[in-house]
Design a protein around this motif. Sequence first.
Motif, PDB file in Angstrom:
ATOM      1  N   ILE A  49      14.065   0.154  14.596  1.00  0.00           N
ATOM      2  CA  ILE A  49      14.085  -0.994  13.686  1.00  0.00           C
ATOM      3  C   ILE A  49      13.019  -2.009  14.098  1.00  0.00           C
ATOM      4  O   ILE A  49      12.773  -2.235  15.286  1.00  0.00           O
ATOM      5  CB  ILE A  49      15.495  -1.642  13.612  1.00  0.00           C
ATOM      6  CG1 ILE A  49      15.494  -2.816  12.623  1.00  0.00           C
ATOM      7  CG2 ILE A  49      15.996  -2.089  14.974  1.00  0.00           C
ATOM      8  CD1 ILE A  49      16.877  -3.276  12.235  1.00  0.00           C
ATOM      9  N   PHE A  50      12.341  -2.507  13.093  1.00  0.00           N
ATOM     10  CA  PHE A  50      11.330  -3.540  13.285  1.00  0.00           C
ATOM     11  C   PHE A  50      11.700  -4.662  12.328  1.00  0.00           C
ATOM     12  O   PHE A  50      11.951  -4.402  11.147  1.00  0.00           O
ATOM     13  CB  PHE A  50       9.938  -3.042  12.901  1.00  0.00           C
ATOM     14  CG  PHE A  50       9.531  -1.742  13.576  1.00  0.00           C
ATOM     15  CD1 PHE A  50      10.024  -0.521  13.135  1.00  0.00           C
ATOM     16  CD2 PHE A  50       8.628  -1.748  14.633  1.00  0.00           C
ATOM     17  CE1 PHE A  50       9.640   0.659  13.743  1.00  0.00           C
ATOM     18  CE2 PHE A  50       8.240  -0.570  15.237  1.00  0.00           C
ATOM     19  CZ  PHE A  50       8.749   0.638  14.795  1.00  0.00           C
ATOM     20  N   ASP A  51      11.762  -5.925  12.796  1.00  0.00           N
ATOM     21  CA  ASP A  51      11.942  -6.981  11.802  1.00  0.00           C
ATOM     22  C   ASP A  51      11.030  -8.161  12.082  1.00  0.00           C
ATOM     23  O   ASP A  51      10.581  -8.388  13.206  1.00  0.00           O
ATOM     24  CB  ASP A  51      13.423  -7.374  11.635  1.00  0.00           C
ATOM     25  CG  ASP A  51      13.960  -8.245  12.722  1.00  0.00           C
ATOM     26  OD1 ASP A  51      13.178  -9.006  13.312  1.00  0.00           O
ATOM     27  OD2 ASP A  51      15.182  -8.167  12.974  1.00  0.00           O
ATOM     28  N   GLU A  52      10.731  -8.872  11.028  1.00  0.00           N
ATOM     29  CA  GLU A  52       9.736  -9.950  11.090  1.00  0.00           C
ATOM     30  C   GLU A  52      10.053 -10.968  12.172  1.00  0.00           C
ATOM     31  O   GLU A  52       9.158 -11.500  12.818  1.00  0.00           O
ATOM     32  CB  GLU A  52       9.667 -10.660   9.725  1.00  0.00           C
ATOM     33  CG  GLU A  52       8.600 -10.084   8.839  1.00  0.00           C
ATOM     34  CD  GLU A  52       8.494 -10.862   7.524  1.00  0.00           C
ATOM     35  OE1 GLU A  52       7.473 -10.733   6.860  1.00  0.00           O
ATOM     36  OE2 GLU A  52       9.462 -11.589   7.178  1.00  0.00           O
ATOM     37  N   VAL A  59       3.003  -5.276  16.347  1.00  0.00           N
ATOM     38  CA  VAL A  59       3.862  -4.083  16.325  1.00  0.00           C
ATOM     39  C   VAL A  59       4.425  -3.887  14.914  1.00  0.00           C
ATOM     40  O   VAL A  59       4.459  -2.766  14.383  1.00  0.00           O
ATOM     41  CB  VAL A  59       5.014  -4.223  17.349  1.00  0.00           C
ATOM     42  CG1 VAL A  59       5.979  -3.050  17.257  1.00  0.00           C
ATOM     43  CG2 VAL A  59       4.452  -4.352  18.756  1.00  0.00           C
ATOM     44  N   PHE A  60       4.834  -4.998  14.311  1.00  0.00           N
ATOM     45  CA  PHE A  60       5.368  -4.938  12.951  1.00  0.00           C
ATOM     46  C   PHE A  60       4.320  -4.389  11.974  1.00  0.00           C
ATOM     47  O   PHE A  60       4.617  -3.528  11.140  1.00  0.00           O
ATOM     48  CB  PHE A  60       5.819  -6.336  12.519  1.00  0.00           C
ATOM     49  CG  PHE A  60       6.670  -6.338  11.283  1.00  0.00           C
ATOM     50  CD1 PHE A  60       8.001  -5.940  11.344  1.00  0.00           C
ATOM     51  CD2 PHE A  60       6.138  -6.702  10.050  1.00  0.00           C
ATOM     52  CE1 PHE A  60       8.784  -5.938  10.203  1.00  0.00           C
ATOM     53  CE2 PHE A  60       6.922  -6.690   8.909  1.00  0.00           C
ATOM     54  CZ  PHE A  60       8.254  -6.313   8.988  1.00  0.00           C
ATOM     55  N   GLU A  61       3.084  -4.857  12.142  1.00  0.00           N
ATOM     56  CA  GLU A  61       2.008  -4.391  11.257  1.00  0.00           C
ATOM     57  C   GLU A  61       1.754  -2.899  11.468  1.00  0.00           C
ATOM     58  O   GLU A  61       1.542  -2.147  10.526  1.00  0.00           O
ATOM     59  CB  GLU A  61       0.716  -5.182  11.516  1.00  0.00           C
ATOM     60  CG  GLU A  61       0.768  -6.607  10.995  1.00  0.00           C
ATOM     61  CD  GLU A  61       1.205  -6.676   9.533  1.00  0.00           C
ATOM     62  OE1 GLU A  61       0.671  -5.911   8.706  1.00  0.00           O
ATOM     63  OE2 GLU A  61       2.122  -7.481   9.228  1.00  0.00           O
ATOM     64  N   LYS A  62       1.774  -2.492  12.734  1.00  0.00           N
ATOM     65  CA  LYS A  62       1.547  -1.090  13.029  1.00  0.00           C
ATOM     66  C   LYS A  62       2.654  -0.217  12.416  1.00  0.00           C
ATOM     67  O   LYS A  62       2.385   0.869  11.884  1.00  0.00           O
ATOM     68  CB  LYS A  62       1.505  -0.869  14.550  1.00  0.00           C
ATOM     69  CG  LYS A  62       0.509   0.213  14.972  1.00  0.00           C
ATOM     70  CD  LYS A  62       0.537   0.433  16.466  1.00  0.00           C
ATOM     71  CE  LYS A  62      -0.705  -0.150  17.134  1.00  0.00           C
ATOM     72  NZ  LYS A  62      -0.716   0.158  18.584  1.00  0.00           N
ATOM     73  N   ALA A  63       3.864  -0.726  12.469  1.00  0.00           N
ATOM     74  CA  ALA A  63       4.986   0.016  11.888  1.00  0.00           C
ATOM     75  C   ALA A  63       4.774   0.220  10.396  1.00  0.00           C
ATOM     76  O   ALA A  63       5.145   1.256   9.829  1.00  0.00           O
ATOM     77  CB  ALA A  63       6.298  -0.701  12.156  1.00  0.00           C
ATOM     78  N   LYS A  64       4.165  -0.778   9.769  1.00  0.00           N
ATOM     79  CA  LYS A  64       3.896  -0.661   8.321  1.00  0.00           C
ATOM     80  C   LYS A  64       2.926   0.478   8.014  1.00  0.00           C
ATOM     81  O   LYS A  64       2.915   1.020   6.913  1.00  0.00           O
ATOM     82  CB  LYS A  64       3.298  -1.978   7.804  1.00  0.00           C
ATOM     83  CG  LYS A  64       4.321  -3.043   7.425  1.00  0.00           C
ATOM     84  CD  LYS A  64       3.618  -4.196   6.709  1.00  0.00           C
ATOM     85  CE  LYS A  64       4.581  -5.318   6.339  1.00  0.00           C
ATOM     86  NZ  LYS A  64       5.657  -4.901   5.420  1.00  0.00           N
ATOM     87  N   SER A  65       2.066   0.788   9.003  1.00  0.00           N
ATOM     88  CA  SER A  65       1.010   1.780   8.734  1.00  0.00           C
ATOM     89  C   SER A  65       1.472   3.225   8.964  1.00  0.00           C
ATOM     90  O   SER A  65       0.724   4.160   8.712  1.00  0.00           O
ATOM     91  CB  SER A  65      -0.189   1.499   9.643  1.00  0.00           C
ATOM     92  OG  SER A  65       0.094   1.941  10.971  1.00  0.00           O
ATOM     93  N   LEU A  66       2.699   3.382   9.456  1.00  0.00           N
ATOM     94  CA  LEU A  66       3.137   4.733   9.810  1.00  0.00           C
ATOM     95  C   LEU A  66       3.374   5.618   8.590  1.00  0.00           C
ATOM     96  O   LEU A  66       3.985   5.186   7.617  1.00  0.00           O
ATOM     97  CB  LEU A  66       4.438   4.670  10.628  1.00  0.00           C
ATOM     98  CG  LEU A  66       4.358   3.960  11.979  1.00  0.00           C
ATOM     99  CD1 LEU A  66       5.741   3.899  12.620  1.00  0.00           C
ATOM    100  CD2 LEU A  66       3.362   4.654  12.893  1.00  0.00           C
ATOM    101  N   GLY A  67       2.892   6.838   8.673  1.00  0.00           N
ATOM    102  CA  GLY A  67       3.141   7.787   7.590  1.00  0.00           C
ATOM    103  C   GLY A  67       4.056   8.895   8.084  1.00  0.00           C
ATOM    104  O   GLY A  67       4.323   9.021   9.280  1.00  0.00           O
ATOM    105  N   ARG A  68       4.547   9.679   7.168  1.00  0.00           N
ATOM    106  CA  ARG A  68       5.377  10.831   7.513  1.00  0.00           C
ATOM    107  C   ARG A  68       4.670  11.720   8.534  1.00  0.00           C
ATOM    108  O   ARG A  68       3.483  11.992   8.406  1.00  0.00           O
ATOM    109  CB  ARG A  68       5.644  11.682   6.265  1.00  0.00           C
ATOM    110  CG  ARG A  68       6.893  11.291   5.514  1.00  0.00           C
ATOM    111  CD  ARG A  68       7.076  12.209   4.297  1.00  0.00           C
ATOM    112  NE  ARG A  68       8.238  11.776   3.529  1.00  0.00           N
ATOM    113  CZ  ARG A  68       9.445  12.345   3.640  1.00  0.00           C
ATOM    114  NH1 ARG A  68       9.638  13.373   4.449  1.00  0.00           N
ATOM    115  NH2 ARG A  68      10.447  11.890   2.925  1.00  0.00           N
TER     116      ARG A  68
END
Lengths: 582, 582
Positions: A49-52, A59-68
């Motif tokens: 879990i990542f939250d603002e 780290v939050f931004e990097k989590a947004k970039s993750l693909g399957r």
Amino acid sequence: MYRSHNCGELRNSDINSDVTLAGWVQKTRDKGFMIWVDLRDRYGITQLIFDEERTPTEVFEKAKSLGREFVIQAKGAVIERASKNDNIPTGAIEILVTEITILNEAQLPPFTIENETDGGEDIRMKYRYLDIRRNPVKDNLIFRHKVTMEVRKYLSNQSFVEIETPYLIKSTPEGARDFVVPSRMNENQFYALPQSPQTFKQLLMVGGMDKYFQIVKCFRDEDLRADRQPEFTQIDCEMAFVEQEDILQIFEGLTRHLLKEINGVEIDNFPRMTYDDAMRKYGNDKPDIRFGMEFGELNDVAKHKDFKVFNEAELVVGIAVPGGASYTRKEIDKLIDWVKRPQVGALGMVYVKCNEDGTYKSSVDKFYDQEDLSNWAKTTGANAGDLICVLSGVTHKVRAQLSALRMELAERLGLRKNNEFAPLWVIDFPLLEWDEETERYHAMHHPFTSPKPGQIELLATHPGDVKANAYDLVLNGNEIGGGSIRIHDKETQALMFDYLGFSPEEAKEQFGFLMDAFQYGAPPHGGIAFGLDRLVAILGGQETIRDFIAFPKNNSGRDVMIDAPSAIDQQQLDELNLALKS
Amino acid sequence: MYRSHNCGELRNSDINSDVTLAGWVQKTRDKGFMIWVDLRDRYGITQLIFDEERTPTEVFEKAKSLGREFVIQAKGAVIERASKNDNIPTGAIEILVTEITILNEAQLPPFTIENETDGGEDIRMKYRYLDIRRNPVKDNLIFRHKVTMEVRKYLSNQSFVEIETPYLIKSTPEGARDFVVPSRMNENQFYALPQSPQTFKQLLMVGGMDKYFQIVKCFRDEDLRADRQPEFTQIDCEMAFVEQEDILQIFEGLTRHLLKEINGVEIDNFPRMTYDDAMRKYGNDKPDIRFGMEFGELNDVAKHKDFKVFNEAELVVGIAVPGGASYTRKEIDKLIDWVKRPQVGALGMVYVKCNEDGTYKSSVDKFYDQEDLSNWAKTTGANAGDLICVLSGVTHKVRAQLSALRMELAERLGLRKNNEFAPLWVIDFPLLEWDEETERYHAMHHPFTSPKPGQIELLATHPGDVKANAYDLVLNGNEIGGGSIRIHDKETQALMFDYLGFSPEEAKEQFGFLMDAFQYGAPPHGGIAFGLDRLVAILGGQETIRDFIAFPKNNSGRDVMIDAPSAIDQQQLDELNLALKS
């Protein structure tokens, strides 16, 4: 180490621990202010879990970039999940991530990596390394490992020794076609890959090894039928100083052990049936006895009227289909079409509806009266409400046809339950079988199988009647193992080769080493070999072996993932002194 | 069952039991009125006794007819032996035989079936099934089985999964020569037999299997050196999400487990040495550290005088031979001849005797004074009574020569004790090695090995200096295992292929499937492979692998027992669309 824990092991008791996980992004859910990532590895799935508010911005931004299927490493603290997921073992917790590293990016996979995938067989085979990430395939491979470990433990505890036999052996024309391997160092000569380690395991018995086994790859260059592989795995076993009964006991023990350890099923004694009985009752030497529907032979009660089809048939035989009396005319017509398909090959089918009121309605009412039909019902074991299906013709053909129908109907009726296990020994196989193509007798098991004591003289007069101490272990309608007591003296072996059409020179050239060995003190011996691929599939409740093989080949014998076989360099051909003919 | 007991299990406590044994006649002693027969099977030897008074006449007569290696079944009572034999576990008892059956007669074997045999290598190989009856060979095969069982148990307990990879794969020109297998179904195409399952195990890591192992046959069509086999067995292993340290820990654990379980030897931590240090100290990347005799590099203390040979040499290097000062002139001359043999290739050898009185006597006294020689002694660690042997020349050659001398001397001095075990990790191998023949760099381990982090740029300028996270496990001077951390991204892999002289097309054609796989989320991974044949031989205290293989091939790659390879039928060639060129 890239991780402190795997993705399947964190529980409530780990809450507040700092952990490092690594794995694949199964999926992400991005609610804007909060992101959840399902992180997957071989052992399970853990939610990140990542939250603002709580997660560092980068780290939050990097989590947004993750693909399957991205490969990542995540560090963080184990916290209690707000909404628990009881469906997975890690469902009570999640990881509040403080640090994330993308270890490798991933292109979008060509099919979804889920238990149920949208990928067809071809694409899954081409990208087998992705297919293996899916739980069904992964679990099958782990299951296979468990089975082989149990096999090895059991046999090793029984004093069996696993001995590796060679893969580069000698080509012999008997049996299936060999794969050959040209030898560079021995010009114009070829090795063959073993179809089985048969002669080597017999030589190990001559060598006094007493109890041998090996889990071993074997090779057959056959035109592939569905679910056949050019390379396959055997549990190959041999014992000295034994009779058939000893082998049945030991390997019934092995199979019982597997059923218990792997499937949690306890079966006391495996029933036994002669080959002749199996053919008569089920039309098949590997009957599925999870259900009844035994054959009723109707010659005595169906050949006394004017129905020419039956009167001219060698065999009239039927089965009772439970509840089949309710089939509509259309359904029955479709069944008749089914048996007339070229793969089955029947010319037609006679049927009898056993009505609930005790009367019968058949497709041959013109010829047979109620008493006749009542006798048919008695012979096939049909009850009120059943449908009797009757085929007729040449014995061996009609048995095969009715057997196919029996299996098909059982499948449709849900009688072939994959969590039910019905082992069966089929014994007393014929030594020889007639091959219509070559118009001669072939060894039914192989040329090293011994005729039953006292029957060797029959070879001269009634070769087809000679029985062997040969046996198959059948599980749920599949032959999972087969073996025999072997010949262990030179004279009998020479006689067998003679009956099988070998000249003395051919026999000597191909199997001289074995016959020589028999002259130096060969003990009585026998053995069995299990088809591991099929055994594992059936224990796993499935019938397709391909899903239990990490990298199977397709029906043309190709590995579509690595694209093999393929052309080789001219230099390689030259070194082997070979030329392509066209 | 032909027996109630085997030939190794009857003891005092069995006296008065009626038993049935079966086995081979090891030997008979016929005293006229009394006959003893040593009956042998895999489990031991039991003495049978027949005497004129107590044995039925026809049984007694039959006993007289028994020859060596006859296979018999004997029934009788266990009785106490008059003169006990403490050398065998069954030595307290014998069987008074009441019934005997000859199960198979035997011709006189071509060599004696005893621990020490009169049979030469060739005849033993031709009749390998008789050779296997001998305890040394039989025990080796059982020993091998024990080792593989322990390997499997250990790795399985560590969550490794044994997964079978295919044997019919694709030929690649990199590395050693492949054995190829013509495909009948895919005309003019060939499979190759695997030199190792390297790419498949990497794909299993991409597939998320996490921890893989397999005990698997591999194949190399090389010109055979002594003690090399065209087919050999590997313990092949791979892990995901690991760094070098993890692999060293896990497989040090495996090896420690084997040493403990199999040999009863406990070793705490395995020492580690860089490749560079191993080459400098032992001239060899698989040093035997059961003994010292480390190299002393003498450039600083031997190049300051007028001795041209040393002054012009790239490296002057020596070892101290314990107690060697007592060698006669003749013995030293023979040592010099030994290093000048073409197999070693030194041009000469300088020696220094370290006399017990603290003085030195050397073959170069003309050039060097006592202080010089004292410095040499210090550098090579020579004590009074030792002999310093000094070689000089081009670094890589002189190291190999001195290493050969070191091993030879240790052998002669009895320092290579086969019940002593000295494992060693050699790490930090170079990524590439220069091949003088093809005048280009080759991958030292294989093309899938990753350069050390941060060193990839060096490839462009100083390719020979790039180190890899590659490691060998050495045991008693033999490489028993080797592995590396792999490349897991497409770009680095493409770069490596480029450096190794692959065109992008070649790389894609041969390894495209692997580079494709790296694009779909490949985890960091690495592994190791052990040579099982050698590992087992060394654990067994021997250095010849052939005696640990049931059916080995000779130095021409032939199986002389079955006479393979051999010619194949024209029909087989035709089906494969192949022609022999001459």
